[in-house]
Design a protein around this motif. Structure first.
Motif, short mmCIF file in Angstrom:
data_model
loop_
_atom_site.label_atom_id
_atom_site.label_comp_id
_atom_site.label_asym_id
_atom_site.label_seq_id
_atom_site.Cartn_x
_atom_site.Cartn_y
_atom_site.Cartn_z
N SER A 142 0.82 -1.22 0.00
CA SER A 142 0.00 0.00 0.00
C SER A 142 0.86 1.26 0.00
CB SER A 142 -0.93 0.01 1.22
OG SER A 142 -0.16 -0.06 2.43
N ILE A 143 2.08 1.19 0.54
CA ILE A 143 2.96 2.36 0.59
C ILE A 143 3.36 2.80 -0.82
CG2 ILE A 143 5.23 3.17 1.40
CD1 ILE A 143 4.86 1.28 3.80
N TRP A 144 3.40 1.86 -1.77
CA TRP A 144 3.85 2.13 -3.13
C TRP A 144 2.74 2.71 -4.01
CZ3 TRP A 144 8.72 0.15 -5.27
CH2 TRP A 144 9.56 -0.40 -4.30
N LYS A 145 1.53 2.60 -3.54
CA LYS A 145 0.40 3.02 -4.36
C LYS A 145 0.45 4.53 -4.62
CE LYS A 145 -4.61 2.39 -4.72
NZ LYS A 145 -5.82 1.86 -4.05
N GLY A 146 0.30 4.92 -5.90
CA GLY A 146 0.29 6.32 -6.27
C GLY A 146 1.66 6.97 -6.36
N LYS A 147 2.72 6.16 -6.31
CA LYS A 147 4.09 6.72 -6.33
C LYS A 147 4.76 6.50 -7.69
CE LYS A 147 3.70 7.68 -1.94
NZ LYS A 147 2.44 7.00 -1.62
N GLU A 148 3.99 6.21 -8.71
CA GLU A 148 4.57 5.90 -10.02
C GLU A 148 5.41 7.06 -10.56
OE1 GLU A 148 0.95 3.54 -9.22
OE2 GLU A 148 1.36 5.72 -9.28
N LYS A 149 4.97 8.29 -10.33
CA LYS A 149 5.68 9.46 -10.85
C LYS A 149 7.08 9.56 -10.27
CE LYS A 149 5.19 14.49 -11.14
NZ LYS A 149 4.33 15.66 -10.77
N PHE A 150 7.20 9.42 -8.96
CA PHE A 150 8.52 9.50 -8.31
C PHE A 150 9.41 8.35 -8.74
CE2 PHE A 150 5.43 10.91 -4.90
CZ PHE A 150 5.47 12.24 -5.27
N LEU A 151 8.81 7.15 -8.83
CA LEU A 151 9.59 5.98 -9.19
C LEU A 151 10.12 6.10 -10.62
CD1 LEU A 151 7.32 3.25 -7.58
CD2 LEU A 151 9.64 3.82 -6.88
N ALA A 152 9.32 6.67 -11.50
CA ALA A 152 9.77 6.84 -12.89
C ALA A 152 10.97 7.78 -12.97
CB ALA A 152 8.62 7.37 -13.75
N ILE A 153 10.93 8.87 -12.19
CA ILE A 153 12.08 9.79 -12.17
C ILE A 153 13.30 9.11 -11.58
CG2 ILE A 153 12.95 11.94 -11.17
CD1 ILE A 153 10.08 13.01 -11.23
N LEU A 154 13.10 8.40 -10.47
CA LEU A 154 14.21 7.72 -9.81
C LEU A 154 14.82 6.66 -10.71
CD1 LEU A 154 15.87 7.26 -7.21
CD2 LEU A 154 14.06 5.72 -6.43
#
Length: 772
Positions: free
Chosen positions: A447-459
């Motif tokens: 659940s912590i990863w949900k909605g974090k696609e934008k940050f993960l893509a940059i990282l």
């Protein structure tokens, strides 16, 4: 006929057994009301004897009728007739025996009746006195009459009252309320041996540092995954603990340390509290609390104290001496522990089962409290009146009895935990083997990863991303395909992953866990989100209901405030450019493994040792100020403070002297005036100091305002967690009425607060420079 004989014989056995039980069940000395109990028991026994005699008589009559029927029948002839008659012959002997027993029982009943009459005559004087007890009118015991009235109505509501001898009579109420509880004066006709002075206490055993952790592992016990986790952690850090204990022993060489008897009751692991943690240990559940408890156990044991560990309510009741019943009565004997370490669940369990003893002994309790409890929430009356009451606070403890995971609430004591410490060789090896393009995400739950696609893509543009997200059968959909997910890792494997990684990145949750410190200690840079506005109980569901108004400015405020760059970067995740720029800089930045001293084994041992030696809430708590004094500050002795050489703040006056037993030492005190939007916590930090709530008592005087050149047209004396303070626009000064409300936390744009600050040891914010 055979059936009737059998029933008669077994009835006889049953009655004899019942009779024996009636006599043996009554033992002398069972209660303060023995004579009454024995008389009632004997009356019941007499009734049993009479019933037994009557049943035996009836049995004989029925057998006699059967015999007459047998003799009158014509069916028994010749050889065939002999068999039943022969078979009946033993019954005649049995009838004679039953008749003899019946006679004996009748004789016994007569003798018991005589004994009872004599007993009643001998006890008449005492029984008469018991029936004539009157509620004393003693001004020293104003609650006595009310408590007797309560006992009349409800003494049967809890079996514990009968356990202590209450039997419904007026005298039994008074004896209980004067000898077990303390609401009524002692009765003059009672045996007063209990009032004799107790023998002097035995000499204290001196604490000696321990080195055999195997004994501690036995004390912790088995049967829960959470306990297994804690024992594995203690084994893993055993050598570090032992080395740290030897170093502290050298520091303290020659100092006397009394051995304390300590109960550790981990309430959140009891079945009665739900124990939601144990089933989740192997499924990515939160481990921070268990990390801290394991370290507390290790530290207390190595310091040489005598420990008892419980994770069940039944064990807790046994160790405390809780009487049978529903928890309304005091303990059966004095509390055998000098200190009790527990959590909020355990605190609630103790209150439910200790009766009045909880109020008597609560000064010995230390509450492990991750997020802290501020004084405004701790004071029951104030919290109720001012809207600070939550499901957790309102215990009326000294605020420093609450012990936190991080030093975020100076009103509480900082307990902490430990992280693994590396030697020089290990640090050098880690630096030479770091993978600069490797990042590990903080968070084991999908659940912590949900909605974090934008940050993960940059990282992902700059680093290979690794995760440790728990799953059972298939990869969690919240984790993108380009992330290398290792699943839930054992602690040593997770440490190895951190030793390779360059970046440890948090996505805002969980708050204030141990993992970021472990990552920094293994040479990672920790990147976290800045919260704007800060998260608190006013705007965030996670903190709602927690007994604190603290504003959390980031996922890990300790890492932000006490460590900072280059090890910790706190950025606005809503600003993609700032986020990406931080990652680019981190990739190029070289950092060494770093661990604050207060999170080493030696730092924690040092801190707990100081608390045990110096914190005494049973004898040194601040006395309440006179409730009817209009201006109590004018009645107090002169201020022991003096203006500093640069006239910016107050310090302890050299001419005031100092109490050698005061802790922290008073010469570490500095008094500063806050800005209107700053709490004392922030005010002290801005001057390189820490707020010390135990020093508020020196500031709560009108003279202090005068020394700071603050004009007071009026001085009020009220109950408010922001006082002492001044409303400068109207020149109104306020002093604190309730010592439990002295608080480093809180601010109001109307007030400038008087703040007690102190210095602290490098790397050990909980202790002043001379506190050890």
């Amino acid at each position: 006929r055979i059936f009737v004989l059998g029933i008669g014989f077994f009835t006889l056995c049953f009655l004899m057994t019942s009779l024996g039980g009636q006599f043996s069940a009554k033992r002398l000395g069972d209660s303060p009301f023995t004579i009454r109990t024995e008389v009632m028991g004997a009356l019941e026994s007499r009734g049993v004897l009479r019933r037994m005699s009557d049943m035996l008589e009836m049995l004989m009559k029925r057998m006699d009728i059967l015999a007459r029927l047998e003799n009158s029948t014509d069916f028994h002839k010749g050889d065939e007739a002999r068999f039943p008659l022969d078979r009946f012959q033993p019954a005649a002997g049995l009838m004679e025996r039953i008749q003899a027993i019946a006679q004996n029982v009748s004789d016994i009943a007569i003798k018991v009746d005589q004994i009872l009459r004599n007993s009643l005559l001998n006890g008449k004087v005492l029984e008469g006195r018991r029936d004539q007890c009157e509620v004393p009118r003693d001004p020293k015991y104003p609650d006595c009459a009310g408590k007797v009235e309560w006992m009349r109505a409800r003494w049967t509501s809890d079996p514990c009252y009968a356990f202590f001898g209450v039997d419904g009579t007026e005298c039994s109420f008074l004896i209980y309320l004067s000898e077990v509880e303390w609401f009524c004066p002692p009765l003059p006709w009672r045996n007063r041996t209990a009032a004799l002075p107790s023998p002097p206490p035995l000499p204290r055993v001196q604490a000696a540092f321990q080195s055999d952790l195997a004994r501690l592992l036995e004390l912790i016990g088995t049967g829960k995954e959470s306990l297994s986790f804690m024992k594995k952690r203690i084994r893993h850090l055993a050598q570090q603990w032992l080395r740290a204990a030897r170093r502290l022993e050298q520091k303290l060489k020659g100092r006397q340390r009394d051995q304390k008897h300590i109960l550790i009751h981990i309430g959140f692991l009891t079945e009665e509290s739900g124990d939601v943690f144990s089933p989740r240990v192997l499924k990515g559940g939160p481990l921070g609390e268990m990390v801290q408890w394991a370290d507390i156990l290790a530290a207390l044991f190595l310091l040489g104290h005598s420990l008892r560990v419980t994770v069940s309510l039944k064990e807790l009741q046994s160790h405390l001496g809780v009487p049978p019943g529903r928890g309304n009565c005091p303990l059966t004997s004095p509390l055998p522990f000098d200190l009790i370490y527990t959590d909020y669940h355990g605190l609630q369990q103790m209150k439910q089962h200790m009766g009045l003893s909880f109020k008597k002994y609560r000064c010995r309790v230390r509450v492990i409290d991750t997020f802290g409890t501020e004084p405004a929430y701790n004071h029951e009356e104030y919290a109720t009146l001012r809207g600070y009451r939550t499901n957790w606070g309102y215990w009326n403890l000294q605020p420093t009895q609450f012990m936190t995971m991080f030093p975020h609430t100076p009103d509480n004591s900082f307990m902490g935990f430990v992280s693994e410490e590396l030697n020089k060789t290990e640090k050098q090896f880690i630096k030479s083997n770091k993978v600069s393009s490797m990042a590990v995400v903080y968070g084991k739950e999908a659940s912590i990863w949900k909605g974090k696609e934008k940050f993960l893509a940059i990282l992902n543009k700059y680093m290979e991303i690794h995760g440790t997200v728990y799953y059972e059968t298939q990869r969690p959909p919240e984790v993108p395909a380009f992330v290398k997910n290792h699943g839930l890792l054992p602690q040593h494997e997770f440490q190895q992953l951190l030793r390779k990684a360059k970046l440890f990145i948090g996505f805002g949750f969980p708050y204030e866990g141990p993992a970021p410190l472990e990552a920094i200690a293994n040479g990672c840079v920790f990147l976290q989100a800045r919260f704007n506005p800060p998260h608190s109980s006013l705007n965030h569901e996670f903190f709602r209901g927690k007994p604190t108004s603290r504003e959390v400015s980031s996922q890990h405020p300790y890492a932000e405030d006490f460590i900072g760059k280059p090890h910790v970067w706190t950025v606005d995740y809503n600003n993609s450019e700032e986020f990406e720029a931080a990652i680019k800089t981190i990739v190029r930045t070289q950092v060494d493994p770093y661990l604050p001293y207060e999170y080493t084994c030696e730092g924690m041992l040092e801190r707990i040792h100081a608390y045990i030696q110096h914190q005494d809430f049973c004898t040194t708590s601040s006395p309440p100020l006179p409730p009817k004094a209009k201006n109590p500050a004018m009645q107090s002795p002169p201020s022991p403070l003096a203006l500093s050489p640069n006239a910016t703040h107050l310090v302890w006056s050299p001419s005031a002297g100092r109490d050698p037993h005061a802790w922290p030492p008073v010469d570490s005190l500095q008094v500063w005036v806050s800005e209107t939007r700053h709490a004392c916590t922030e005010t002290c930090r801005r001057h390189g100091l820490v707020c010390e709530p135990t020093f508020f008592r020196f500031l709560n005087k009108k003279e202090v305002f005068l020394q700071l050149s603050i004009t007071c047209d009026s001085t009020e004396y009220e109950m408010n967690h922001l006082y002492p303070a001044v409303a400068e626009n109207v020149h109104e000064c306020y002093l604190q009425k309730e010592p439990l409300l002295f608080s480093c936390a809180g601010y109001n744009t109307k007030y400038r607060r008087l703040c007690p600050c102190r210095d602290y040891r490098e790397g050990q914010v909980a202790l002043c420079r001379d506190c050890l």
